[in-house]
Design a protein around this motif. Structure first.
Motif, PDB file in Angstrom:
ATOM      1  N   UNK A  52     -13.702 -10.396   1.616  1.00 54.69           N
ATOM      2  CA  UNK A  52     -14.224  -9.055   1.828  1.00 54.69           C
ATOM      3  C   UNK A  52     -13.682  -8.352   3.074  1.00 54.69           C
ATOM      4  N   UNK A  53     -12.416  -8.652   3.415  1.00 59.27           N
ATOM      5  CA  UNK A  53     -11.714  -7.834   4.405  1.00 59.27           C
ATOM      6  C   UNK A  53     -11.009  -6.706   3.650  1.00 59.27           C
ATOM      7  N   UNK A  54     -10.882  -5.561   4.301  1.00 57.98           N
ATOM      8  CA  UNK A  54     -10.134  -4.437   3.730  1.00 57.98           C
ATOM      9  C   UNK A  54      -8.715  -4.491   4.306  1.00 57.98           C
ATOM     10  N   UNK A  55      -7.803  -5.140   3.559  1.00 58.75           N
ATOM     11  CA  UNK A  55      -6.427  -5.294   4.056  1.00 58.75           C
ATOM     12  C   UNK A  55      -5.727  -3.943   3.924  1.00 58.75           C
ATOM     13  N   UNK A  56      -5.241  -3.414   5.032  1.00 56.05           N
ATOM     14  CA  UNK A  56      -4.598  -2.085   5.001  1.00 56.05           C
ATOM     15  C   UNK A  56      -3.078  -2.185   5.060  1.00 56.05           C
ATOM     16  N   UNK A  57      -2.567  -3.298   5.556  1.00 54.92           N
ATOM     17  CA  UNK A  57      -1.110  -3.445   5.684  1.00 54.92           C
ATOM     18  C   UNK A  57      -0.791  -4.928   5.791  1.00 54.92           C
ATOM     19  N   UNK A  58       0.489  -5.234   5.588  1.00 52.97           N
ATOM     20  CA  UNK A  58       0.904  -6.638   5.644  1.00 52.97           C
ATOM     21  C   UNK A  58       2.345  -6.713   6.123  1.00 52.97           C
ATOM     22  N   UNK A  59       2.716  -7.851   6.623  1.00 54.09           N
ATOM     23  CA  UNK A  59       4.093  -8.007   7.117  1.00 54.09           C
ATOM     24  C   UNK A  59       4.497  -9.472   7.113  1.00 54.09           C
ATOM     25  N   UNK A  97      -6.291   7.423   9.201  1.00 56.96           N
ATOM     26  CA  UNK A  97      -6.308   8.290   8.011  1.00 56.96           C
ATOM     27  C   UNK A  97      -7.021   7.667   6.812  1.00 56.96           C
ATOM     28  N   UNK A  98      -7.245   6.355   6.846  1.00 60.71           N
ATOM     29  CA  UNK A  98      -7.916   5.670   5.730  1.00 60.71           C
ATOM     30  C   UNK A  98      -6.931   5.189   4.681  1.00 60.71           C
ATOM     31  N   UNK A  99      -7.413   4.326   3.790  1.00 61.66           N
ATOM     32  CA  UNK A  99      -6.579   3.814   2.696  1.00 61.66           C
ATOM     33  C   UNK A  99      -6.336   2.323   2.835  1.00 61.66           C
ATOM     34  N   UNK A 100      -6.298   1.646   1.694  1.00 61.44           N
ATOM     35  CA  UNK A 100      -6.090   0.200   1.669  1.00 61.44           C
ATOM     36  C   UNK A 100      -4.642  -0.121   1.285  1.00 61.44           C
ATOM     37  N   UNK A 191      21.920 -17.488   7.901  1.00 59.81           N
ATOM     38  CA  UNK A 191      22.031 -16.036   7.712  1.00 59.81           C
ATOM     39  C   UNK A 191      20.736 -15.337   8.134  1.00 59.81           C
ATOM     40  N   UNK A 192      20.904 -14.263   8.891  1.00 61.00           N
ATOM     41  CA  UNK A 192      19.741 -13.563   9.445  1.00 61.00           C
ATOM     42  C   UNK A 192      18.901 -12.895   8.356  1.00 61.00           C
ATOM     43  N   UNK A 193      17.594 -13.140   8.397  1.00 60.31           N
ATOM     44  CA  UNK A 193      16.673 -12.409   7.519  1.00 60.31           C
ATOM     45  C   UNK A 193      15.936 -11.378   8.361  1.00 60.31           C
ATOM     46  N   UNK A 194      15.397 -10.374   7.683  1.00 58.53           N
ATOM     47  CA  UNK A 194      14.759  -9.266   8.398  1.00 58.53           C
ATOM     48  C   UNK A 194      13.258  -9.249   8.109  1.00 58.53           C
ATOM     49  N   UNK A 195      12.466  -8.769   9.080  1.00 55.92           N
ATOM     50  CA  UNK A 195      11.032  -8.622   8.811  1.00 55.92           C
ATOM     51  C   UNK A 195      10.789  -7.605   7.697  1.00 55.92           C
ATOM     52  N   UNK A 196       9.719  -7.809   6.961  1.00 56.21           N
ATOM     53  CA  UNK A 196       9.361  -6.891   5.868  1.00 56.21           C
ATOM     54  C   UNK A 196       7.947  -6.382   6.128  1.00 56.21           C
ATOM     55  N   UNK A 197       7.752  -5.101   5.776  1.00 54.15           N
ATOM     56  CA  UNK A 197       6.456  -4.468   6.047  1.00 54.15           C
ATOM     57  C   UNK A 197       5.914  -3.827   4.776  1.00 54.15           C
ATOM     58  N   UNK A 198       4.614  -3.878   4.617  1.00 50.59           N
ATOM     59  CA  UNK A 198       3.982  -3.392   3.381  1.00 50.59           C
ATOM     60  C   UNK A 198       2.756  -2.541   3.736  1.00 50.59           C
ATOM     61  N   UNK A 199       2.629  -1.411   3.057  1.00 51.01           N
ATOM     62  CA  UNK A 199       1.457  -0.558   3.271  1.00 51.01           C
ATOM     63  C   UNK A 199       0.757  -0.266   1.960  1.00 51.01           C
TER      64      UNK A 199
END
Ligand SMILES: Cc1cc2nc3c(=O)[nH]c(=O)nc-3n(C[C@H](O)[C@H](O)[C@H](O)COP(=O)(O)O)c2cc1C
Ligand code: SF4
Ligand code: SF4
Length: 199
Positions: A52-59, A97-100, A191-199
């Motif tokens: 019951x957490x409101x996940x708003x973003x991930x990485x 601003x709100x939003x999951x 080989x270099x990998x890059x961070x990924x971000x999700x909204x």
């Protein structure tokens, strides 16, 4: 949350599962050693949402590989930090601003089976001064306080905490399996990998 074998560490999962979110906003971040995220991020998001957490973003972010020190040397570097700062700024705006979380997170359900690493965590008794810092830091209670060299490898998650904290550099991964794996692992993940971000 560190990525362990493409999953989140079992002990951390158990502890996290006890938290009640009550709709608190959360940002799910897994950190890995430039090898694979596999199902760790989707698993972390699932646990948070189930509680019951409101996940708003991930990485998923990258730092030096804590076991294989030839992988991701110097990470996170300035480029990583700049991207993470931008992510944090965007997350702040989303909180205001709100939003999951809307993006789908890469990964599979069911998650891949957790495979314990076959490496041995050893203690050089000639260097050990019996300070017992390794005993205190071990999340699995795998190190007896009357003999820090006698690691219970069934309990040990190979988390590296005792190796990093030991003031005498007495602790290390040793054994044939570790020596055999290191060069191939380091060249496969060069080989270099890059961070990924999700909204
Ligand atoms: C037991 C164990 C398993 C790991 N498995 C992975 C993995 O599957 N993929 C990966 O890229 N890194 C893996 N790593 C590396 C860590 O995820 C990474 O180095 C760590 O997040 C660095 O943080 P730390 O310095 O706090 O340990 C593993 C590390 C440990 C100790
Ligand atoms: S690596 Fe060390 S601190 Fe981590 S679980 Fe094993 S014995 Fe404990
Ligand atoms: S932290 Fe190092 S010196 Fe201290 S008890 Fe453990 S192995 Fe020995």
């Amino acid at each position: 949350m560190p990525v362990f074998a493409g999953r989140i560490p079992e002990t951390a999962r158990e502890r996290l599962s006890k938290l009640k979110g009550n709709n608190t906003k959360a940002i799910a971040v897994v950190n890995y050693g430039n090898a694979q995220v596999a199902d760790a991020l989707v698993e972390l998001v699932d646990i948070l949402q189930e509680n019951n957490f409101d996940v708003i973003a991930a990485a998923s972010t990258i730092s030096h590989h804590s076991i294989f020190d030839g992988v991701a040397i110097g990470r996170p570097d300035d480029e990583d930090i700049a991207k993470i700062n931008e992510f944090a700024q965007n997350a702040i705006e989303k909180i205001e601003n709100g939003g999951s979380l809307e993006s789908s997170i890469p990964g599979n359900r069911p998650y891949i089976d957790y495979k314990q690493l076959p490496f041995i965590v050893s203690c050089d008794v000639n260097k050990c001064v019996f300070c017992l810092e390794c005993v205190s830091v071990c999340p699995e209670k795998a190190i007896p306080d009357d003999d820090p060299a006698d690691v219970d490898l069934d309990l040990c998650s190979r988390c590296t905490s005792c190796i990093n904290i030991c003031p005498e550099n007495a602790r290390a991964f040793t054994g044939e399996a570790f020596k055999a794996k290191k060069p191939a692992f380091e060249s496969a993940n060069a080989e270099r990998k890059e961070p990924e971000f999700y909204f």
